[in-house]
Design an enzyme around this catalytic site. Structure first.
Site, mmCIF file in Angstrom:
data_model
loop_
_atom_site.group_PDB
_atom_site.id
_atom_site.type_symbol
_atom_site.label_atom_id
_atom_site.label_comp_id
_atom_site.label_asym_id
_atom_site.label_seq_id
_atom_site.Cartn_x
_atom_site.Cartn_y
_atom_site.Cartn_z
ATOM 1 N N GLU A 484 -106.385 60.794 47.141
ATOM 2 C CA GLU A 484 -107.059 62.044 47.513
ATOM 3 C C GLU A 484 -107.860 61.862 48.807
ATOM 4 O OE1 GLU A 484 -106.757 65.006 46.826
ATOM 5 O OE2 GLU A 484 -108.635 66.015 47.235
ATOM 6 N N HIS A 507 -97.484 44.310 49.136
ATOM 7 C CA HIS A 507 -96.044 44.554 49.069
ATOM 8 C C HIS A 507 -95.561 45.417 50.240
ATOM 9 C CE1 HIS A 507 -96.023 42.662 45.152
ATOM 10 N NE2 HIS A 507 -97.108 43.355 44.892
ATOM 11 N N LYS A 606 -103.797 78.062 51.858
ATOM 12 C CA LYS A 606 -104.500 77.718 50.636
ATOM 13 C C LYS A 606 -103.620 77.810 49.396
ATOM 14 C CE LYS A 606 -108.270 76.736 48.360
ATOM 15 N NZ LYS A 606 -108.603 75.306 48.399
HETATM 16 C C1 F6R Z 1 -105.149 69.832 49.452
HETATM 17 C C2 F6R Z 1 -104.800 71.023 48.716
HETATM 18 C C3 F6R Z 1 -103.430 71.150 48.197
HETATM 19 C C4 F6R Z 1 -103.433 71.837 46.831
HETATM 20 C C5 F6R Z 1 -101.997 72.116 46.383
HETATM 21 C C6 F6R Z 1 -101.949 72.698 44.985
HETATM 22 O O1 F6R Z 1 -106.476 69.825 49.843
HETATM 23 O O2 F6R Z 1 -105.609 71.905 48.549
HETATM 24 O O3 F6R Z 1 -102.787 69.926 48.144
HETATM 25 O O4 F6R Z 1 -104.085 71.023 45.920
HETATM 26 O O5 F6R Z 1 -101.400 73.003 47.281
HETATM 27 O O6 F6R Z 1 -102.641 73.902 44.920
HETATM 28 P P1 F6R Z 1 -103.100 74.492 43.550
HETATM 29 O O7 F6R Z 1 -104.118 73.593 42.980
HETATM 30 O O8 F6R Z 1 -103.651 75.844 43.885
HETATM 31 O O9 F6R Z 1 -101.883 74.569 42.677
#
Ligand code: F6R
Length: 611
Positions: A484, A507, A606
């Protein structure tokens, strides 16, 4: 992914649409456009952000009380003025805004070209506009029927709003795979990809279901499915507040959301832990609890940051509930032929609750008889509605494209579920259960302590802001946190970063280490600490720079690492909730120092509602 907003009512539509697009800009921001009914349909659209659209429309007559807007995340056709939405049909009868992908658009386009249609853009959406127009003209039906008939020929995903030049005063909307919410006001309706543009005006909403078509005027809402069956709108009340979508005094939403985590984690467990810290109540999964206790295996499906939370969940369920867990990328799982049966528990984790691959993964296992749970942040989202039961994370709206507080709230829910199941399955003693709960309630204060040390992390960020590569290492339950950390850095600062289990470095990745390579190591005092120290030695021997997150009180680590970020001691099970914070802040400050647009990183959106 792409934001849609539309309005019909007594007010002037333009300011409502512009404000709505600004609230949706986190879903896509490479071009923007609006169409207004104002003695005929007028379209303003351009490559760029909503502010560019405002500049374009500044001297125009933007009156009219019916209209729709779109902010784009490009799929078919590069960002350009022409490819921006709304799209017009060739004869100008229809204007369409669209979120999703029309998979058979090449075939439909060819057919329409053979029928004399000319195309002016590279988008799949223009095909839709022309297809609807073709049905409308050929079959001499109204716009609603033309839309339904045309959509029966479409393969793919869509959230659509349509204006028909010959039917003023009405919006037509359709959904399959891409979310649409209808807001109900007094003599007015709103439509949007999510509730953000709507909450200022009303808390009464209808979430459209797949293959539904809505015809909306200022006085009426008619809902049908594609095949003409009338549907009764299921009106829900939403609990979102307008202040939660304000940046306040923070420079970016991401920073605000990082700093909200002491509160958001508290909100996640509030009301779910007994006052005497002896019990966890998760109302959303109470009805299915007997099936959860009996489950033989857990499969967790998710994408991106939520997938990293799922990996933490794997450690938690295996360690504390003694249940075997498989963690799957939803995008891979959905295209396999996975073996799932009624004794399995499938958990979908998704902040937005709309991620196309995660949604498809749960649809795939519906027939298997497995119990399907959701861990979502957005109430009323598709995944929360399509699962048998679930637990909301209650992290509050997350607007920064890089997920931060959603991650810690997802882990909080997973921890509560694992501890609760551990108790019910008698994998934990009463005392162990109580200790874990007590430790969880201490976490928000520890989060606040770490966030108060932001300045030191900013100083470290300044030293490494110019690097081109970075390695993040962690072991055990902190390995997913290393993944992360790397994701946070790469997605907002565009520095290439990899996360690895520390022992895997030998590795392969160790070949990358020289004096220019920063290695960000999670070296908290847990059962694998000594092993991590050996991994740090391996990096130092090759002249790599080590930036370690370590437990306060560990003085030895200062002799090894180039920089140390201290975090307070906590129970190992909950250490991911603390260990991620320095990496979130580091990524944020590096990105700001590099002049990157933190809340709207390039190429990202998003809510990933296309696969
Ligand atoms: C990274 C991020 C993305 C989301 C992914 C899943 O910061 O925000 O990797 O985690 O697109 O999105 P959700 O959680 O809305 O299914």
């Amino acid at each position: 992914m792409c934001g849609i907003v539309a309005y019909v009512g007594d007010r002037t539509a333009y300011p409502i649409l512009i404000k709505g697009l600004q609230r949706l800009e986190y879903r896509g921001y490479d071009s923007a456009g609006i169409a207004l009914f104002n003695s005929g349909i007028h379209v303003y659209k351009c490559k760029g952000k909503v502010k560019d659209l405002q500049a374009l429309a500044r001297d125009e007559d933007v009156g009219g009380s019916v209209g729709m807007g779109h902010t784009r995340w490009a799929t078919h056709g590069e960002p350009s003025d022409a490819n921006a939405h709304p799209h017009r049909s060739m004869h100008g009868t229809f204007h369409v805004v669209h979120n999703g992908i029309i998979e058979n658009y090449v075939h439909l386009k060819k057919e329409l070209m053979n029928r004399g249609y000319v195309f002016y853009t590279d988008t799949d959406t223009e095909v839709l506009a022309n297809l609807i127009e073709d049905v409308y003209r050929e079959q001499e039906v109204d716009a609603e029927l033309a839309t339904r008939l045309a959509l029966t020929r479409v393969v793919g995903a869509y959230g659509l709003v349509i204006l028909c030049e010959e039917e003023p005063g009405r919006l037509i909307a359709a959904r399959k795979g891409s979310p649409l919410v209808i807001g109900i006001g007094e003599h007015e309706y709103f439509l949007a990809s999510d509730a953000m543009p709507i909450i200022e005006y009303t808390d009464r909403v209808v979430y459209m279901n797949d293959e539904e078509v809505a015809v909306i005027t200022s006085e009426s809402l008619d809902l049908k499915d594609l095949y003409n069956d009338v549907k009764t709108p299921d009106i829900k009340t939403i609990q979102l507040h307008i202040d939660s979508i304000d940046k306040g005094n923070y420079a970016h939403f991401m920073l605000k959301e990082i700093h909200e985590q002491a509160h958001s984690v508290t909100d996640t467990f509030r009301g779910r832990i007994a006052m005497d810290e002896s019990k966890i109540f998760l109302g959303g999964i109470l009805d299915v609890m007997p099936r959860l206790i009996e489950a033989r295996r857990i499969i967790i499906v998710a994408c991106g940051t939520s997938w990293h939370a799922a990996l933490v969940g794997e450690y938690l369920f295996e360690e504390y509930a003694r249940l075997p867990v498989e963690v799957e990328y939803a995008s891979e799982f959905r295209y396999r032929n996975p073996i799932v049966d009624k004794d399995d528990l499938v958990i979908a984790i998704s902040q937005s609750g709309e991620t196309a691959d995660t949604l498809a993964a749960i649809r795939l296992v519906k027939e298997s008889g497995a119990t399907i749970l959701g861990i979502c942040n957005v109430a009323g989202s598709s995944i929360s509605r399509e699962t048998d039961a679930g637990v909301y994370t209650h992290a509050g709206i997350e607007i920064g494209v890089a997920s931060t507080k959603a991650f810690t709230s997802q882990i909080t829910v997973l921890a509560m579920m694992a501890f609760l199941l551990g108790n019910k399955r008698q994998a934990l003693s009463v005392e162990e259960y109580r200790v874990l709960i007590r430790e969880l309630t201490r976490v928000p204060a520890l989060i606040a302590e770490i966030l108060a040390g932001e300045e030191k992390i900013r100083e470290i960020a300044a030293l490494y802001k110019e690097v081109t590569n970075a390695l993040f290492l962690g072991r055990g339950i902190l390995f997913p946190v290393a993944l992360e950390g790397a994701l946070k850095l790469k997605e907002i600062s565009y520095i290439h970063a990899e996360g690895y289990p520390a022992a895997e470095m030998k590795h392969g990745p160790i070949a990358l280490i020289d004096e220019t390579m920063p290695v960000f190591v999670l070296a908290t005092s847990d059962k694998l600490y000594e092993k991590v120290v050996s991994n740090i030695q391996e990096v130092k021997t090759r002249k790599g720079k080590v930036i370690a997150v370590a437990t306060r009180g560990n003085t030895d680590i200062y002799k090894l690492a180039d920089h140390v970020i201290e975090i307070p001691p906590c129970h190992e099970a909950l250490s991911p909730l603390l260990a991620i914070l320095p990496w979130q802040l580091l990524a944020y400050h590096v990105a700001v120092m590099r002049g990157c647009n933190v809340d709207q990183p390039r190429n990202l959106a998003k809510s990933v509602t296309v696969e």
